[in-house]
Design an enzyme around this catalytic site. Structure first.
Site, mmCIF file in Angstrom:
data_model
loop_
_atom_site.group_PDB
_atom_site.id
_atom_site.type_symbol
_atom_site.label_atom_id
_atom_site.label_comp_id
_atom_site.label_asym_id
_atom_site.label_seq_id
_atom_site.Cartn_x
_atom_site.Cartn_y
_atom_site.Cartn_z
ATOM 1 N N ARG A 94 0.841 -1.200 0.000
ATOM 2 C CA ARG A 94 0.000 0.000 0.000
ATOM 3 C C ARG A 94 0.878 1.253 0.000
ATOM 4 N NH1 ARG A 94 -5.507 -1.471 3.379
ATOM 5 N NH2 ARG A 94 -5.532 -3.680 2.765
ATOM 6 N N ARG A 140 1.865 1.127 10.323
ATOM 7 C CA ARG A 140 1.383 1.444 8.964
ATOM 8 C C ARG A 140 2.580 1.465 8.025
ATOM 9 N NH1 ARG A 140 -3.437 3.746 7.493
ATOM 10 N NH2 ARG A 140 -3.896 4.257 9.673
ATOM 11 N N GLU A 159 -7.570 -0.240 14.754
ATOM 12 C CA GLU A 159 -8.124 -1.293 13.891
ATOM 13 C C GLU A 159 -7.081 -2.351 13.558
ATOM 14 O OE1 GLU A 159 -9.610 -0.114 9.866
ATOM 15 O OE2 GLU A 159 -8.626 -2.041 9.414
ATOM 16 N N SER A 196 -10.999 -6.154 9.652
ATOM 17 C CA SER A 196 -12.128 -5.494 9.014
ATOM 18 C C SER A 196 -12.956 -6.523 8.259
ATOM 19 C CB SER A 196 -11.589 -4.434 8.055
ATOM 20 O OG SER A 196 -12.639 -3.700 7.524
ATOM 21 N N ARG A 229 1.342 -5.108 12.056
ATOM 22 C CA ARG A 229 0.562 -4.244 12.968
ATOM 23 C C ARG A 229 0.216 -4.974 14.267
ATOM 24 N NH1 ARG A 229 -4.569 -0.670 11.130
ATOM 25 N NH2 ARG A 229 -2.921 0.292 9.891
HETATM 26 N N1 SSA Z 1 -0.345 0.004 5.701
HETATM 27 C C1 SSA Z 1 -0.608 -1.009 6.548
HETATM 28 N N2 SSA Z 1 0.378 -1.467 7.350
HETATM 29 C C2 SSA Z 1 0.156 -2.488 8.216
HETATM 30 N N3 SSA Z 1 -1.034 -3.121 8.333
HETATM 31 C C3 SSA Z 1 -2.041 -2.695 7.538
HETATM 32 C C4 SSA Z 1 -1.897 -1.637 6.620
HETATM 33 N N4 SSA Z 1 -3.089 -1.452 5.976
HETATM 34 C C5 SSA Z 1 -3.934 -2.362 6.491
HETATM 35 N N5 SSA Z 1 -3.308 -3.118 7.415
HETATM 36 C C6 SSA Z 1 -3.889 -4.225 8.179
HETATM 37 O O1 SSA Z 1 -4.724 -4.982 7.307
HETATM 38 C C7 SSA Z 1 -6.023 -5.072 7.872
HETATM 39 C C8 SSA Z 1 -7.051 -5.182 6.763
HETATM 40 O O2 SSA Z 1 -6.946 -4.057 5.914
HETATM 41 S S1 SSA Z 1 -8.295 -3.425 5.416
HETATM 42 O O3 SSA Z 1 -7.976 -2.579 4.332
HETATM 43 O O4 SSA Z 1 -8.943 -2.846 6.551
HETATM 44 N N6 SSA Z 1 -9.226 -4.627 4.924
HETATM 45 C C9 SSA Z 1 -8.857 -5.531 3.987
HETATM 46 O O5 SSA Z 1 -7.781 -5.486 3.415
HETATM 47 C C10 SSA Z 1 -9.854 -6.663 3.744
HETATM 48 N N7 SSA Z 1 -9.413 -7.452 2.626
HETATM 49 C C11 SSA Z 1 -9.979 -7.500 4.992
HETATM 50 O O6 SSA Z 1 -8.718 -7.966 5.406
HETATM 51 C C12 SSA Z 1 -6.145 -3.808 8.712
HETATM 52 O O7 SSA Z 1 -7.154 -3.961 9.687
HETATM 53 C C13 SSA Z 1 -4.757 -3.742 9.330
HETATM 54 O O8 SSA Z 1 -4.645 -4.648 10.403
#
Ligand code: SSA
Length: 423
Positions: A258, A273, A347, A350, A388
């Site tokens: 991301r 993050r 969070e 999700s 995380r």
């Molecule tokens: N940039 C990031 N760095 C670390 N962990 C992250 C990051 N973005 C998301 N996550 C983790 O990934 C989880 C799911 O991300 S989400 O966008 O909320 N949801 C999804 O991707 C859905 N596919 C369900 O998993 C978050 O709750 C968090 O625990």
């Protein structure tokens, strides 16, 4: 995206959902376009019928009559040649607008424009009272030699991480633990790449709205996925499955990428993050039945709560508001886990149900027992995402001597009861 027939027959319901979900869609523009298309279709179909009748008559006519009829046929053909591209252009525009139609949210969703309207429905466990001054996750990592965060920032830039020694093995142990939890719950483990073609991102819903979150491979139709959901959602794209092949319940595992373009300044230090992280994902494809979707939703949520309880972490359950859940969601529930150094929940999971919103975009269909071809329903939920969750595990389970206790359920995977300093 919604079925155009449903929109035609329920404009007020759709208008309400557009407003509650904060969709940019102008429904009047879509309805006008739809009427223009129906009118144009009627005209082209009438002309085609006339051309066919005309051609048939020409076959039986006398020579002089036939010349007239052939001339008439040419005129009809010319008119069709003009109308057909117009019709195709209008249909393409309608498809674009349909992409912006929201899934109607479930009746229990808090109505509001953003996450301030989210509602905490349950709290599990209570934050620990420390009998010593606790350290935050970065202090624990640096004190124990569990990472090379400064050095890796020189190699890969900000929002990168490199774990070492016991913490590195702990991350791997946690991912395997989460995967086994899902396999025990009947999910099929599947590893997928971290990249996919552009159409998979449109089908998922990531595109067109959030392109800036996604890294693109230079010069190729290849984008890095922020979640294996993108790939799992496109695995059966375009197929017509039999009802007996459903439900598909996948435990996906992948590295997730991301750009965090919209997160400037947020969580800039440490493991909360980062640009690349690991996630064990629950993804379900089921029949087009709300009760079946609800059952899967509860099951996936329970899987994640069971994992957090096994990790002995305090967390809370949050019902997400219509404005925060996003266009495609019917329902979204997040799990937020306690972070001692921040004194708040963050969070970590999700859980979402999207009914046929993604299936329509991906062409995910099945033939039901009556032989009718229908769009399937899709759902997804986090089982576990590292690093995380390591923030919460390190901070909540730290000991005064700086070591960190491993929850009992994970000890068989890690091999020890505590994380110890790297020599
Ligand atoms: N940039 C990031 N760095 C670390 N962990 C992250 C990051 N973005 C998301 N996550 C983790 O990934 C989880 C799911 O991300 S989400 O966008 O909320 N949801 C999804 O991707 C859905 N596919 C369900 O998993 C978050 O709750 C968090 O625990």
């Amino acid at each position: 995206m919604l079925d155009i027939k449903f929109i035609r027959e329920n404009p007020d319901i759709v208008r309400k959902a557009i407003q509650e979900k904060g969709s940019p869609l102008d429904l009047d523009e879509l309805l006008l376009l739809d009427r223009q298309i129906l009118e144009l279709r009627r005209r082209t179909e009438a002309l085609q019928a006339e051309r066919n009748a005309n051609a048939k008559a020409a076959g039986k006519a006398s020579p002089e009559e036939r010349a007239l009829l052939i001339e008439k046929g040419k005129q009809i053909g010319a008119e069709l040649a003009e109308l057909e591209p117009q019709l195709r252009a209008l249909e393409a525009k309608l498809k674009e607008l349909l992409y912006l139609t929201p899934t109607l949210p479930w009746e229990g969703a808090p109505v509001g424009p953003d996450d301030s309207f989210n509602v905490v429905t349950r709290v599990h466990g209570t934050p620990r009272t420390f009998l010593f001054e606790p350290l935050d996750h970065l202090e624990l990592i640096n004190r124990n030699g569990w990472g090379e965060l400064e050095r890796i920032a020189k190699v890969s830039g900000s929002r990168s991480y490199a774990l070492k020694g016991d913490l590195m093995r702990y991350e791997q142990a946690l991912l395997r633990f989460a995967l086994d939890q899902l396999v025990d719950a009947g999910f099929t483990p599947i590893s997928v790449p971290s990249y996919a073609r552009e159409e998979a991102f449109y089908a998922h819903g990531q595109f067109p709205k959030a392109r800036e979150d996604v890294y693109k491979v230079e010069g190729e139709d290849m984008y890095l996925a922020g979640t294996s959901e993108v790939l799992l959602n496109y695995l059966h794209a375009g197929e017509i499955l039999s009802e007996g092949e459903l439900p598909k319940a996948y435990a996906g595992i992948s590295a997730c990428f991301r750009s965090e373009a919209g997160s400037a300044g947020k969580d800039v230090r440490g493991l909360m993050r980062v640009h690349q992280f690991n996630k064990v994902e629950q993804y379900v494809l089921c029949i087009a039945d709300v009760e079946e979707s609800n059952r899967w939703f509860e099951r996936m949520l329970a899987n994640s709560e069971k994992i957090l309880q096994a990790l002995e972490l305090p967390y809370r359950v949050v019902e997400v508001s219509t404005g925060d859940m996003g266009l495609g969601k019917y329902r979204q529930v997040d799990l937020e886990t306690w972070v001692p150094s921040e004194g708040r929940y963050r969070e970590t999971h999700s859980c979402s149900a999207l009914l046929d919103w993604q299936a329509r975009r991906a062409g995910l269909r099945y033939r039901d027992q009556a032989g009718k071809v229908r769009y399937a329903y899709t759902l997804n939920n986090t089982a576990l995402a590292t690093p995380r969750i390591l923030v919460m595990l390190l901070e909540n389970h730290q000991n005064q001597d700086g070591t960190v206790t491993v929850p009992k359920a994970v000890q068989p995977y890690f091999g020890k009861a505590r994380l110890e300093p790297t020599r």
